[in-house]
Scaffold this active site. Sequence first.
Site, short mmCIF file in Angstrom:
data_model
loop_
_atom_site.label_atom_id
_atom_site.label_comp_id
_atom_site.label_asym_id
_atom_site.label_seq_id
_atom_site.Cartn_x
_atom_site.Cartn_y
_atom_site.Cartn_z
N SER A 51 -7.13 -2.05 -8.49
CA SER A 51 -5.67 -2.18 -8.43
C SER A 51 -5.20 -2.92 -7.19
O SER A 51 -4.11 -3.50 -7.18
CB SER A 51 -5.01 -0.79 -8.48
OG SER A 51 -5.53 0.04 -7.45
N ASP A 80 1.97 6.94 -1.20
CA ASP A 80 0.88 6.02 -1.54
C ASP A 80 0.64 5.10 -0.35
O ASP A 80 1.39 4.15 -0.12
CB ASP A 80 1.26 5.21 -2.78
CG ASP A 80 0.20 4.19 -3.19
OD1 ASP A 80 -0.82 4.07 -2.48
OD2 ASP A 80 0.39 3.52 -4.22
N HIS A 127 -1.78 1.25 -1.84
CA HIS A 127 -1.24 0.02 -2.43
C HIS A 127 -0.11 -0.53 -1.56
O HIS A 127 0.43 0.17 -0.69
CB HIS A 127 -0.75 0.30 -3.85
CG HIS A 127 -1.83 0.81 -4.74
ND1 HIS A 127 -2.01 2.16 -5.00
CD2 HIS A 127 -2.81 0.16 -5.43
CE1 HIS A 127 -3.06 2.31 -5.81
NE2 HIS A 127 -3.56 1.12 -6.08
#
Length: 428
Positions: free
Chosen positions: A162, A407, A410
């Site tokens: 990702s 998070d 990311h």
Amino acid sequence: MGWAKYAKGKLSLPVITGIFCTLAFIALLYTERISTFSSGSLFGIKSCPRRNVAKFKKHHTGDRELKSSPLDNPTDDRFEFDPEECSLNNGKWVFNTSIKPLYTDRTCPYVDRQYSCTKNGRNDSDYLHWEWQPDDCILPRFDPKIALRKIQGKRIMFVGDSIQRNMWESFVCLVQSVIPEGQKSMKQGRVHFAFTAKEYNATIEFYWAPFLVESNTDIHIKADPKQRIIKVDSISERAKQWLGVDVLVFNTYVWWMSGLKAKALWGEFANGEEGYEEFDTAVSYKLALRTWANWIDSTIDTNKTRVFFTTMSPTHQRNEDWGNMKGIKCFNETRPVMKKGHWGVGSNIEMMKAVAGVIGRMKVPVTVLNITQLSEHRIDGHASVYGELGGKLLTDKQKADPLHFADCIHWCLPGVPDTWNRMLFAYL
């Protein structure tokens, strides 16, 4: 005095210069803190002689002082980018208000909700105006039209997890604004995504392969890391999708960092999932990288295909690493870490050494996009509580609990991955 007279009479200028450089290098080793953590040294990246650095205009934001970087300032003596001479790994982040992102998460329809921080409620914007400035040379600005001409008639594919998707979406967004509506399209599959720029006969693709090699969690994702088994000797099922691509950009790191020993399997899953062995993560990682490297060396036609490898993207889960003892991971961080050579626990030096060791023995030349050190500073660039979890945006209750829901892996788009693509643009 006697030695100087002897040297003048007996030693040539090149020899004297060599002795001086050697002494300077030894002094540098003692004055720098052990930067074995500086990933540049692992890949044999040489730093160039520092030239006069441009002066910076001071810029005030509230009660703090930031600096704007006049990249076009004629007093800036850094030389133009040369891949053989310049280390992009060594430098600093400079606040530059003249920098305007080439897109936003509202103007680019291809930004995943996971990375759409502004749309998801992030109100601060300073993180959009920090520019990576290498010590020795000028990193070219990303020019969408030039980038499209560089890949005209070609396929460029980002392969990995990702984080690599983060980078792929950034690249697509950087170029898509200069393409007329009827001249672009996006095709999305389960593991393969392709953006097409019709006028340029070019595709910018992403292929989902979080370990590069095959595993039992590639497609039908197993949420419990304890159930994941990696087929460290098998890559052909994934790699057949990479054949014929002109530019391949690989990455693998985050999925390895579960905190558990990696379960490695040899042979076919058709024979069952028993018989795996548990190894320290760095060992399994190296085995998988060797499988990848062997495929590259035995398959890639260097007359057609260029290969890049993006080093690990740092995670910023421990606020103590950058001295914010009252913080909560990367939550509410709005400025980079300015300490030179900052390195936290989110970047594993053994994994970095594994990449350097494997790539260093390959026959096919692989260009390393060393994003690790420059990204280490960007504690302010993560999605934090402005992303999603399990395909759903965070609720207000979850946003109020950053310890469990922020998070710090990311990155917001636009943001730090745009700088990674500036590096790729410079090398293309």
